[in-house]
Design a protein around this motif. Structure first.
Motif: not given
Length: 179
Positions: A88, A113-120, A150-151, A153
């Motif tokens: 990263e 879907s998880n925090s990694f996919t959302t942040s990426q 995905y949020s 944002r």
């Protein structure tokens, strides 16, 4: 780009009452790509299964590739698999993706879907926006689902920098199988 998509073109786009306006928008985007890129304008295709989202994106991609515009078209699942092989911190993958004037992210929402996919996803979209690189996204998700998964944002950037196009109609793939 997948091999099966390389021969797709606007010539093969079968216009119907359901997609005539979308065809016009796709042609305009492809023919005025430099202007779209200067305006930092992307596209988001959403709708049911088999409504032509990937086909429309591939038409644009192949038109631009024929003009020697650098394009990358991949599924979000494949993109995430590749991202997991990169640190990263080094930003090497994002830098490679940013060499393409157009990045097409196909099938957003089919990955786990998880925090990694959302942040990426956020990182990828945000970096491309900052560098005025165009992106096209295709998904079966509606905008509420995008925000939930995905949020806000991510949704905010999509709502600001993308023309959102709903594709609808019958499942073209299943219709072709029947005939």
């Amino acid at each position: 780009m997948d091999e099966r998509l390389r021969d797709i073109s606007f010539d093969g786009f079968q216009q119907t009452k359901d997609n005539a306006y979308n065809l016009k928008l796709c042609l305009r985007y492809a023919k005025h790509f430099d202007e779209m890129m200067a305006k930092n304008q992307g596209l988001l295709f959403y709708g049911g299964v088999g409504t032509g989202k990937t086909f429309a994106a591939a038409c644009i991609a192949n038109h631009l590739l024929s003009l020697r515009v650098p394009v990358v078209m991949t599924s979000f699942v494949k993109l995430l698999e590749t991202m997991q092989g990169f640190s990263e911190d080094d930003g090497a993958l994002i830098a490679r993706l940013n060499r393409a004037k157009l990045l097409i992210i196909d099938d957003l929402g089919t990955e786990l879907s998880n925090s990694f996919t959302t942040s990426q996803l956020f990182l990828c979209l945000n970096e491309r926006i900052l560098r005025q690189k165009s992106t096209i996204i295709s998904t079966n998700l509606n905008m509420n689902q995008v925000a939930d998964i995905y949020s806000e944002r991510v949704l905010s950037r999509i709502m600001t920098y993308y023309t959102i196009i709903k594709l609808f109609g019958e499942d073209i793939r299943s219709k072709k199988r029947i005939h």
